[in-house]
Motif scaffolding. Structure first.
Motif, mmCIF file in Angstrom:
data_model
loop_
_atom_site.group_PDB
_atom_site.id
_atom_site.type_symbol
_atom_site.label_atom_id
_atom_site.label_comp_id
_atom_site.label_asym_id
_atom_site.label_seq_id
_atom_site.Cartn_x
_atom_site.Cartn_y
_atom_site.Cartn_z
ATOM 1 N N VAL A 1 0.836 -1.205 0.000
ATOM 2 C CA VAL A 1 0.000 0.000 0.000
ATOM 3 C C VAL A 1 0.870 1.255 0.000
ATOM 4 O O VAL A 1 1.134 1.841 1.049
ATOM 5 C CB VAL A 1 -0.944 0.018 1.224
ATOM 6 N N PRO A 2 1.324 1.724 -1.150
ATOM 7 C CA PRO A 2 1.942 3.048 -1.207
ATOM 8 C C PRO A 2 0.887 4.123 -0.970
ATOM 9 O O PRO A 2 -0.254 3.999 -1.434
ATOM 10 C CB PRO A 2 2.507 3.124 -2.626
ATOM 11 N N ALA A 3 1.262 5.184 -0.251
ATOM 12 C CA ALA A 3 0.274 6.184 0.115
ATOM 13 C C ALA A 3 0.911 7.556 0.272
ATOM 14 O O ALA A 3 2.120 7.677 0.508
ATOM 15 C CB ALA A 3 -0.428 5.791 1.422
ATOM 16 N N ALA A 4 0.060 8.568 0.149
ATOM 17 C CA ALA A 4 0.362 9.933 0.573
ATOM 18 C C ALA A 4 -0.816 10.326 1.457
ATOM 19 O O ALA A 4 -1.695 11.073 1.049
ATOM 20 C CB ALA A 4 0.521 10.862 -0.627
ATOM 21 N N TRP A 5 -0.845 9.751 2.656
ATOM 22 C CA TRP A 5 -1.980 9.858 3.585
ATOM 23 C C TRP A 5 -1.914 11.220 4.251
ATOM 24 O O TRP A 5 -1.084 11.462 5.125
ATOM 25 C CB TRP A 5 -1.894 8.741 4.604
ATOM 26 N N VAL A 6 -2.798 12.128 3.835
ATOM 27 C CA VAL A 6 -2.728 13.513 4.291
ATOM 28 C C VAL A 6 -2.898 13.578 5.804
ATOM 29 O O VAL A 6 -3.749 12.900 6.388
ATOM 30 C CB VAL A 6 -3.802 14.359 3.586
ATOM 31 N N ALA A 7 -2.074 14.381 6.456
ATOM 32 C CA ALA A 7 -2.121 14.533 7.905
ATOM 33 C C ALA A 7 -3.388 15.278 8.323
ATOM 34 O O ALA A 7 -3.976 16.032 7.543
ATOM 35 C CB ALA A 7 -0.886 15.285 8.392
ATOM 36 N N GLY A 8 -3.799 15.070 9.568
ATOM 37 C CA GLY A 8 -4.966 15.762 10.096
ATOM 38 C C GLY A 8 -5.554 15.021 11.270
ATOM 39 O O GLY A 8 -5.072 13.945 11.657
ATOM 40 N N GLU A 9 -6.610 15.574 11.823
ATOM 41 C CA GLU A 9 -7.256 14.966 12.973
ATOM 42 C C GLU A 9 -7.760 13.569 12.624
ATOM 43 O O GLU A 9 -8.379 13.374 11.565
ATOM 44 C CB GLU A 9 -8.425 15.837 13.440
ATOM 45 N N HIS A 10 -7.483 12.630 13.465
ATOM 46 C CA HIS A 10 -7.893 11.229 13.342
ATOM 47 C C HIS A 10 -7.107 10.452 12.287
ATOM 48 O O HIS A 10 -7.264 9.219 12.199
ATOM 49 C CB HIS A 10 -9.388 11.083 13.006
ATOM 50 N N LYS A 11 -6.301 11.104 11.467
ATOM 51 C CA LYS A 11 -5.785 10.448 10.279
ATOM 52 C C LYS A 11 -4.796 9.318 10.591
ATOM 53 O O LYS A 11 -4.853 8.255 9.969
ATOM 54 C CB LYS A 11 -5.157 11.474 9.324
ATOM 55 N N VAL A 12 -3.864 9.514 11.512
ATOM 56 C CA VAL A 12 -2.930 8.436 11.843
ATOM 57 C C VAL A 12 -3.677 7.267 12.474
ATOM 58 O O VAL A 12 -3.405 6.095 12.173
ATOM 59 C CB VAL A 12 -1.799 8.935 12.775
ATOM 60 N N ASP A 13 -4.651 7.566 13.317
ATOM 61 C CA ASP A 13 -5.440 6.498 13.933
ATOM 62 C C ASP A 13 -6.197 5.712 12.870
ATOM 63 O O ASP A 13 -6.241 4.476 12.903
ATOM 64 C CB ASP A 13 -6.401 7.096 14.957
ATOM 65 N N HIS A 14 -6.793 6.405 11.906
ATOM 66 C CA HIS A 14 -7.480 5.707 10.815
ATOM 67 C C HIS A 14 -6.500 4.846 10.023
ATOM 68 O O HIS A 14 -6.789 3.689 9.692
ATOM 69 C CB HIS A 14 -8.130 6.720 9.868
ATOM 70 N N TRP A 15 -5.367 5.402 9.690
ATOM 71 C CA TRP A 15 -4.336 4.706 8.912
ATOM 72 C C TRP A 15 -3.933 3.394 9.573
ATOM 73 O O TRP A 15 -3.999 2.329 8.965
ATOM 74 C CB TRP A 15 -3.151 5.654 8.758
ATOM 75 N N ARG A 16 -3.549 3.470 10.839
ATOM 76 C CA ARG A 16 -3.080 2.280 11.542
ATOM 77 C C ARG A 16 -4.214 1.270 11.708
ATOM 78 O O ARG A 16 -4.024 0.061 11.536
ATOM 79 C CB ARG A 16 -2.490 2.644 12.900
ATOM 80 N N THR A 17 -5.411 1.760 12.041
ATOM 81 C CA THR A 17 -6.548 0.867 12.252
ATOM 82 C C THR A 17 -6.946 0.161 10.969
ATOM 83 O O THR A 17 -7.191 -1.056 10.957
ATOM 84 C CB THR A 17 -7.747 1.662 12.807
ATOM 85 N N LEU A 18 -7.021 0.896 9.862
ATOM 86 C CA LEU A 18 -7.423 0.299 8.595
ATOM 87 C C LEU A 18 -6.395 -0.695 8.076
ATOM 88 O O LEU A 18 -6.751 -1.750 7.535
ATOM 89 C CB LEU A 18 -7.673 1.398 7.559
ATOM 90 N N LEU A 19 -5.114 -0.368 8.226
ATOM 91 C CA LEU A 19 -4.083 -1.312 7.791
ATOM 92 C C LEU A 19 -4.163 -2.611 8.585
ATOM 93 O O LEU A 19 -4.071 -3.716 8.032
ATOM 94 C CB LEU A 19 -2.694 -0.682 7.936
ATOM 95 N N ARG A 20 -4.342 -2.492 9.900
ATOM 96 C CA ARG A 20 -4.458 -3.693 10.727
ATOM 97 C C ARG A 20 -5.730 -4.463 10.387
ATOM 98 O O ARG A 20 -5.723 -5.702 10.335
ATOM 99 C CB ARG A 20 -4.447 -3.319 12.208
ATOM 100 N N ALA A 21 -6.817 -3.755 10.140
ATOM 101 C CA ALA A 21 -8.075 -4.417 9.794
ATOM 102 C C ALA A 21 -7.949 -5.202 8.499
ATOM 103 O O ALA A 21 -8.419 -6.347 8.405
ATOM 104 C CB ALA A 21 -9.202 -3.397 9.692
ATOM 105 N N ARG A 22 -7.327 -4.597 7.474
ATOM 106 C CA ARG A 22 -7.163 -5.308 6.208
ATOM 107 C C ARG A 22 -6.300 -6.566 6.403
ATOM 108 O O ARG A 22 -6.541 -7.588 5.772
ATOM 109 C CB ARG A 22 -6.520 -4.402 5.151
ATOM 110 N N ALA A 23 -5.301 -6.488 7.277
ATOM 111 C CA ALA A 23 -4.480 -7.667 7.561
ATOM 112 C C ALA A 23 -5.298 -8.741 8.262
ATOM 113 O O ALA A 23 -5.270 -9.924 7.884
ATOM 114 C CB ALA A 23 -3.278 -7.269 8.415
#
Length: 257
Positions: free
Chosen positions: A167-189
């Motif tokens: 998953v290459p990404a340019a995940w824009v920073a902001g409120e909730h964004k790192v939490d969403h990123w980590r949660t979604l990556l773990r969920a897909r796994a």
């Protein structure tokens, strides 16, 4: 299989980005798979920045650099670019094989029309066609950034044989964004019992936190927000073991709905 994620922040200078990529890859050795972020060829820039003017063909200087580096390392390299068309460009991942040849292309399906932004005004969506490729003993499925928010994308890749998601990404920073990123990556796994290897752009604009999660959803390596390399060993045996214990894919009853 040894994997390295290259977390870096791209600029609006394509030549400078290529030089930086070459610098980051120079010390690597022994890798089977190297993953760079989305848009590492040339950053998105402001919303009025003309991406069509900077897009490159698949035989342009960016792909040529990746070809040389893949051949030098004897590794597969996956990285994000803007691919030239006769209209709006594609947001494309290229996968260069260890022989330096183009092994696969994936054109981003889900454009980031969210959080007040409209990627579809600047880029065109790819066909709904999951892309997988062999890398060593693993079958790897490709997705880009916002694709992560669509669980059906992961299911399509698994049904095509994927044992790992890149998953290459340019995940824009902001409120909730790192939490969403980590949660979604773990969920897909977890839900697909696959390895997930995500390489994000770092710096002030993007979230960074490139990471590798195992098929149980455990984060085995993770970067912070700056320029960083993340290296991990991933194995197909871990996928097989997790699917024996947690056969949720085999137990599905809703594939045709």
């Amino acid at each position: 299989m040894q994997l390295t994620l290259v977390q870096m922040a791209a600029t609006l200078d394509s030549a400078a980005n290529r030089a930086r990529i070459e610098e980051e890859l120079r010390p690597l050795e022994g890798q089977d798979l190297v993953v760079l972020p989305e848009a590492v060829m040339h950053d998105f820039g402001p919303s009025d920045h003309d991406l069509a003017a900077v897009a490159e063909p698949l035989d342009g200087p960016f792909v040529d650099l990746l070809s040389r580096e893949a051949r030098r390392l004897g590794a597969t390299i996956v990285a994000g670019m803007f691919e030239r068309t006769d209209d709006l460009p594609f947001n494309t991942l290229v996968a260069m094989g260890p022989d330096g040849d183009l092994a696969a292309t994936y054109r981003k399906i889900h454009l980031y029309d969210s959080f007040g932004y409209r990627e579809s005004e600047r880029l065109r969506a790819g066909d709904v066609d999951p892309v997988v490729l062999p890398v060593g003993d693993l079958t790897v499925g490709l997705m880009t950034c916002y694709d992560l928010r669509f669980p059906e994308m992961g299911r399509a890749l698994v049904d095509a044989g994927a044992e790992a998601f890149v998953v290459p990404a340019a995940w824009v920073a902001g409120e909730h964004k790192v939490d969403h990123w980590r949660t979604l990556l773990r969920a897909r796994a977890i839900e697909n019992t696959v390895w997930v290897a995500a390489a994000g752009q770092g710096g002030s604009r993007y979230s960074g936190h490139s990471l590798v999660a195992d098929p149980w959803g455990t984060i085995v390596e993770e970067a912070a927000g700056g320029n960083e390399l993340v290296t991990a060993d991933i194995a197909v045996d871990a996928v097989r073991r997790s699917r024996e214990v947690n056969p949720s894919l085999a137990n599905r009853r809703m594939q045709t709905l």
